[in-house]
Scaffold this motif. Structure first.
Motif, PDB file in Angstrom:
ATOM      1  N   PRO A 104       0.754  -1.183   0.002  1.00  0.00           N
ATOM      2  CA  PRO A 104       0.139  -0.091   0.077  1.00  0.00           C
ATOM      3  C   PRO A 104       0.867   1.158  -0.055  1.00  0.00           C
ATOM      4  O   PRO A 104       0.371   2.208  -0.408  1.00  0.00           O
ATOM      5  CB  PRO A 104      -0.708  -0.171   1.212  1.00  0.00           C
ATOM      6  CG  PRO A 104      -0.937  -1.680   1.456  1.00  0.00           C
ATOM      7  CD  PRO A 104       0.391  -2.114   1.144  1.00  0.00           C
ATOM      8  N   THR A 105       1.898   1.248   0.693  1.00  0.00           N
ATOM      9  CA  THR A 105       2.900   2.400   0.415  1.00  0.00           C
ATOM     10  C   THR A 105       2.964   2.866  -0.927  1.00  0.00           C
ATOM     11  O   THR A 105       3.250   3.960  -1.249  1.00  0.00           O
ATOM     12  CB  THR A 105       4.486   1.911   1.270  1.00  0.00           C
ATOM     13  OG1 THR A 105       3.986   1.381   2.527  1.00  0.00           O
ATOM     14  CG2 THR A 105       5.418   3.074   1.205  1.00  0.00           C
ATOM     15  N   PHE A 106       3.181   2.114  -1.905  1.00  0.00           N
ATOM     16  CA  PHE A 106       3.239   2.448  -3.338  1.00  0.00           C
ATOM     17  C   PHE A 106       2.154   2.393  -4.069  1.00  0.00           C
ATOM     18  O   PHE A 106       2.102   1.973  -5.421  1.00  0.00           O
ATOM     19  CB  PHE A 106       4.419   1.637  -4.151  1.00  0.00           C
ATOM     20  CG  PHE A 106       5.785   1.466  -3.500  1.00  0.00           C
ATOM     21  CD1 PHE A 106       6.676   2.868  -3.421  1.00  0.00           C
ATOM     22  CD2 PHE A 106       6.299   0.646  -2.170  1.00  0.00           C
ATOM     23  CE1 PHE A 106       7.930   2.947  -2.909  1.00  0.00           C
ATOM     24  CE2 PHE A 106       7.407   0.712  -1.827  1.00  0.00           C
ATOM     25  CZ  PHE A 106       8.242   2.073  -1.987  1.00  0.00           C
ATOM     26  N   GLY A 107       0.993   2.083  -3.519  1.00  0.00           N
ATOM     27  CA  GLY A 107      -0.423   2.224  -4.187  1.00  0.00           C
ATOM     28  C   GLY A 107      -0.664   3.490  -4.973  1.00  0.00           C
ATOM     29  O   GLY A 107      -0.037   4.434  -4.693  1.00  0.00           O
ATOM     30  N   HIS A 108      -1.763   3.285  -5.963  1.00  0.00           N
ATOM     31  CA  HIS A 108      -2.099   4.318  -6.638  1.00  0.00           C
ATOM     32  C   HIS A 108      -2.335   5.560  -5.884  1.00  0.00           C
ATOM     33  O   HIS A 108      -2.254   6.647  -6.339  1.00  0.00           O
ATOM     34  CB  HIS A 108      -3.198   3.974  -7.746  1.00  0.00           C
ATOM     35  CG  HIS A 108      -3.533   4.874  -8.682  1.00  0.00           C
ATOM     36  ND1 HIS A 108      -2.740   5.143  -9.547  1.00  0.00           N
ATOM     37  CD2 HIS A 108      -4.680   5.774  -8.754  1.00  0.00           C
ATOM     38  CE1 HIS A 108      -3.305   6.244 -10.559  1.00  0.00           C
ATOM     39  NE2 HIS A 108      -4.361   6.406  -9.792  1.00  0.00           N
ATOM     40  N   SER A 109      -3.017   5.355  -4.846  1.00  0.00           N
ATOM     41  CA  SER A 109      -3.798   6.549  -3.941  1.00  0.00           C
ATOM     42  C   SER A 109      -2.559   7.345  -3.679  1.00  0.00           C
ATOM     43  O   SER A 109      -3.041   8.539  -3.320  1.00  0.00           O
ATOM     44  CB  SER A 109      -4.642   5.873  -2.876  1.00  0.00           C
ATOM     45  OG  SER A 109      -3.978   5.248  -2.138  1.00  0.00           O
ATOM     46  N   ARG A 110      -1.477   6.865  -3.149  1.00  0.00           N
ATOM     47  CA  ARG A 110      -0.540   7.672  -2.848  1.00  0.00           C
ATOM     48  C   ARG A 110       0.485   8.058  -3.670  1.00  0.00           C
ATOM     49  O   ARG A 110       1.234   8.981  -3.537  1.00  0.00           O
ATOM     50  CB  ARG A 110       0.294   6.826  -1.715  1.00  0.00           C
ATOM     51  CG  ARG A 110      -0.388   6.573  -0.395  1.00  0.00           C
ATOM     52  CD  ARG A 110       0.480   5.900   0.505  1.00  0.00           C
ATOM     53  NE  ARG A 110      -0.455   5.918   1.969  1.00  0.00           N
ATOM     54  CZ  ARG A 110      -0.371   6.842   2.884  1.00  0.00           C
ATOM     55  NH1 ARG A 110       0.274   7.809   2.818  1.00  0.00           N
ATOM     56  NH2 ARG A 110      -1.086   6.427   3.846  1.00  0.00           N
ATOM     57  N   TYR A 114       3.076  11.655  -4.133  1.00  0.00           N
ATOM     58  CA  TYR A 114       4.535  11.341  -4.464  1.00  0.00           C
ATOM     59  C   TYR A 114       4.923  12.019  -5.929  1.00  0.00           C
ATOM     60  O   TYR A 114       6.101  12.887  -5.810  1.00  0.00           O
ATOM     61  CB  TYR A 114       5.001   9.900  -4.750  1.00  0.00           C
ATOM     62  CG  TYR A 114       4.746   9.077  -3.546  1.00  0.00           C
ATOM     63  CD1 TYR A 114       4.627   9.637  -2.038  1.00  0.00           C
ATOM     64  CD2 TYR A 114       4.798   7.633  -3.425  1.00  0.00           C
ATOM     65  CE1 TYR A 114       4.254   8.759  -1.127  1.00  0.00           C
ATOM     66  CE2 TYR A 114       4.087   6.874  -2.708  1.00  0.00           C
ATOM     67  CZ  TYR A 114       4.072   7.414  -1.425  1.00  0.00           C
ATOM     68  OH  TYR A 114       3.881   6.464  -0.257  1.00  0.00           O
ATOM     69  N   GLY A 115       4.125  12.148  -6.609  1.00  0.00           N
ATOM     70  CA  GLY A 115       4.214  12.760  -7.909  1.00  0.00           C
ATOM     71  C   GLY A 115       4.454  14.296  -7.685  1.00  0.00           C
ATOM     72  O   GLY A 115       5.122  14.806  -8.484  1.00  0.00           O
ATOM     73  N   ARG A 116       3.646  14.968  -6.993  1.00  0.00           N
ATOM     74  CA  ARG A 116       3.706  16.195  -6.838  1.00  0.00           C
ATOM     75  C   ARG A 116       5.070  16.718  -6.204  1.00  0.00           C
ATOM     76  O   ARG A 116       5.649  17.837  -6.524  1.00  0.00           O
ATOM     77  CB  ARG A 116       2.520  16.828  -5.715  1.00  0.00           C
ATOM     78  CG  ARG A 116       1.265  16.941  -6.734  1.00  0.00           C
ATOM     79  CD  ARG A 116       0.217  17.442  -5.760  1.00  0.00           C
ATOM     80  NE  ARG A 116      -0.305  16.416  -4.830  1.00  0.00           N
ATOM     81  CZ  ARG A 116      -1.254  15.762  -5.044  1.00  0.00           C
ATOM     82  NH1 ARG A 116      -1.824  15.747  -6.248  1.00  0.00           N
ATOM     83  NH2 ARG A 116      -1.701  14.848  -3.989  1.00  0.00           N
ATOM     84  N   ALA A 117       5.652  15.853  -5.065  1.00  0.00           N
ATOM     85  CA  ALA A 117       6.951  16.085  -4.529  1.00  0.00           C
ATOM     86  C   ALA A 117       7.968  16.141  -5.844  1.00  0.00           C
ATOM     87  O   ALA A 117       8.826  16.839  -5.994  1.00  0.00           O
ATOM     88  CB  ALA A 117       6.895  15.418  -3.537  1.00  0.00           C
ATOM     89  N   ALA A 399       6.494   1.253 -10.101  1.00  0.00           N
ATOM     90  CA  ALA A 399       5.999   2.767 -10.759  1.00  0.00           C
ATOM     91  C   ALA A 399       6.319   3.955 -10.146  1.00  0.00           C
ATOM     92  O   ALA A 399       6.479   4.823 -11.069  1.00  0.00           O
ATOM     93  CB  ALA A 399       4.407   2.312 -10.442  1.00  0.00           C
ATOM     94  N   PHE A 400       6.756   3.979  -8.756  1.00  0.00           N
ATOM     95  CA  PHE A 400       7.503   4.944  -8.121  1.00  0.00           C
ATOM     96  C   PHE A 400       8.623   5.344  -8.973  1.00  0.00           C
ATOM     97  O   PHE A 400       8.812   6.645  -9.218  1.00  0.00           O
ATOM     98  CB  PHE A 400       7.786   4.717  -6.767  1.00  0.00           C
ATOM     99  CG  PHE A 400       8.475   5.958  -5.923  1.00  0.00           C
ATOM    100  CD1 PHE A 400       7.300   6.527  -5.048  1.00  0.00           C
ATOM    101  CD2 PHE A 400       9.734   6.273  -6.035  1.00  0.00           C
ATOM    102  CE1 PHE A 400       8.107   7.388  -4.234  1.00  0.00           C
ATOM    103  CE2 PHE A 400      10.324   7.045  -5.271  1.00  0.00           C
ATOM    104  CZ  PHE A 400       9.414   7.625  -4.428  1.00  0.00           C
ATOM    105  N   ALA A 401       9.301   4.488  -9.077  1.00  0.00           N
ATOM    106  CA  ALA A 401      10.767   4.812  -9.955  1.00  0.00           C
ATOM    107  C   ALA A 401      10.549   5.262 -11.489  1.00  0.00           C
ATOM    108  O   ALA A 401      11.224   6.268 -11.751  1.00  0.00           O
ATOM    109  CB  ALA A 401      11.717   3.423  -9.996  1.00  0.00           C
TER     110      ALA A 401
END
Length: 459
Positions: A104-110, A114-117, A399-401
């Motif tokens: 959940p830490t890397f889920g779409h909802s979050r 992260y993208g804004r940062a 997805a984060f990377a």
């Protein structure tokens, strides 16, 4: 069961085996193993041996059967000294629970937060450059990756001296991990300057993470960042209650993410910039794409579907120069692989760098060709593309990377032309991440978009 018939690689020297080749020119050494045409090759590292998996189908099997081929071997045994048993390094017996807690830490909802940062950090970096400036991209991408991770992990910037110390510590640890993997354990305990520096860096990173986690546990506010997600993570524990992670376990996860995330992202982005400098036709196409979509503003998550070439360039850079270029596994039970008997305890090595450059899998594998990804079934889905692993241990932060890399590259290309390298010929650095020693580029304003960026036009 005895190890059956795996051919040895030539060039071993007593008593270090192939460690000299792995330290001096590991990429050339790996390429020589692939050129030999064997599916499995045995190498010696000091007094021990390891089997290198050169065939993509066999490597895929190793990654998908993480019960038989568990996380272990020289790399992960060494990494556990620093980051403990986190979701990246832990054995199969611990992994599924940790993955359920971490996912959940890397889920779409979050990812939106992260993208804004990520956008804010790429914006700040590129807005500070000046027309004609020679930029040390290796240093800039390292700072960007560190700043972005701090913003997404801790929802705020740390003091500059803390940030710089953390970046230095990560570099020391990543460099040290590779050397320690190849050295006998006894030598790693000798109080040499390098070993003492490694120990100090390791302790400093752990102290930083422990301090942040303790403060945030007391605060209790969900700030939409990685620490908040980990503190809130719960799964059923088999009773009527749910269980989360202890502060020590969260520190293990954060330390691993910080080391892996900052080093690998910076490496991948630097290689992408190097490839664009040496391929001005593709750099021109990228500039046209970002100008059409961004008009000089920093890239945001909502822009990425309209930036396909940006994504293809990132994928191709990851294929040619995967930051995680070498990994190990350990055999947990007697088994057969590629027609050979492997006893329990055998150490295996697989290399995305080696597999990504097989000419039977990729046409002109050494050529930088982002258009190879512009297909209905792109090579990313191919069994041989392992930049993020495969199977149940595939990277949770993929997805984060990819989002961070795409936002950064598009923002750079939308504001600056990056055609002129300055200084020395580029050379890969030998470490756990495949990175450039130095990449100095003279940046030129991208024109209308660059002028808007300088004026603060962020749409």
């Amino acid at each position: 069961m005895a190890e059956s018939g795996v051919p040895p690689a030539p060039g071993a020297f007593r008593p270090v085996g192939h460690a000299v080749a792995l330290l001096r020119d590991p990429l050339a050494f790996l390429s020589s193993l692939a050129d030999a045409g064997e599916d499995l090759v045995k190498i010696r590292i000091g007094p021990g041996t390891a089997v290198v998996v050169c065939d993509p189908d066999l490597a895929d099997r190793v990654l998908r059967d993480d019960h038989t081929f568990d996380k272990g071997g020289p790399l992960f045994d060494t990494a556990r000294e620093v980051v403990g048993d986190n979701v990246i390094t832990c054995p199969h017996s611990m992994h599924r629970r940790q993955r359920r807690l971490i996912q959940p830490t890397f889920g779409h909802s979050r990812l939106g937060n992260y993208g804004r940062a990520m956008t804010a950090e790429a914006d700040a970096m590129t807005a500070a450059w000046r027309d004609g400036q020679v930029v040390d991209m290796s240093a800039e991408t390292s700072r960007l990756a560190t700043q972005t991770l701090m913003a997404t992990m801790f929802s705020g910037a740390l003091a500059p001296h803390v940030r710089d110390r953390a970046l230095d510590d990560v570099t020391v640890v990543v460099d040290g991990l590779y050397r320690r993997m190849l050295m006998p354990p006894l030598l790693n305990r000798v109080p040499t300057p390098g070993n003492r520096r490694y120990g100090r860096a390791h302790a400093s990173l752990r102290e930083l993470m422990a301090t942040i986690v303790a403060q945030r546990r007391i605060d209790g506010t969900d700030r939409g960042d990685l620490v908040s997600a980990m503190l809130a993570a719960r799964i059923p524990d088999g009773t009527t209650t749910t269980a989360g992670m202890t502060d020590s376990q969260i520190c293990d996860q954060l330390t691993a993410f910080f080391i892996a995330g900052s080093e690998t992202t910076a490496s991948a982005l630097t290689w992408a910039l190097h490839l664009l400098v040496t391929h001005p036709d593709i750099e021109e196409r990228l500039h046209q794409e970002t100008e059409r979509v961004l008009h000089g503003a920093p890239a945001r998550c909502r822009d990425l579907p309209d930036l396909p070439l940006t994504g293809h360039i990132i994928a191709e850079a990851l294929r040619l120069y995967p930051p995680g270029w070498l990994f190990t596994r350990t055999v947990t039970a007697d088994t057969r692989l590629g027609g050979h008997d492997l006893p329990a305890g055998t150490s295996l090595i697989y290399s995305p760098y080696l597999l990504h450059r097989r000419n039977d899998l990729y046409e002109h594998p050494d050529r930088f060709d982002p258009d190879r990804w512009d297909l209905p079934q792109p090579p990313r889905r191919h069994r041989a593309f392992m930049a993020f692993g495969a199977g149940p241990r595939r990277c949770a932060g993929e997805a984060f990377a990819v989002t961070e890399l795409s936002l950064a590259l598009a923002t750079i290309a939308g504001r600056w032309r990056i055609r002129h390298r300055v200084g020395k010929e580029v050379r890969p650095a030998v470490a756990m991440a495949l990175r450039l020693r130095e990449l100095r580029i003279r940046v030129r304003s991208a024109g209308r978009g660059g002028a808007r960026a300088a004026a603060g036009d962020h749409r």
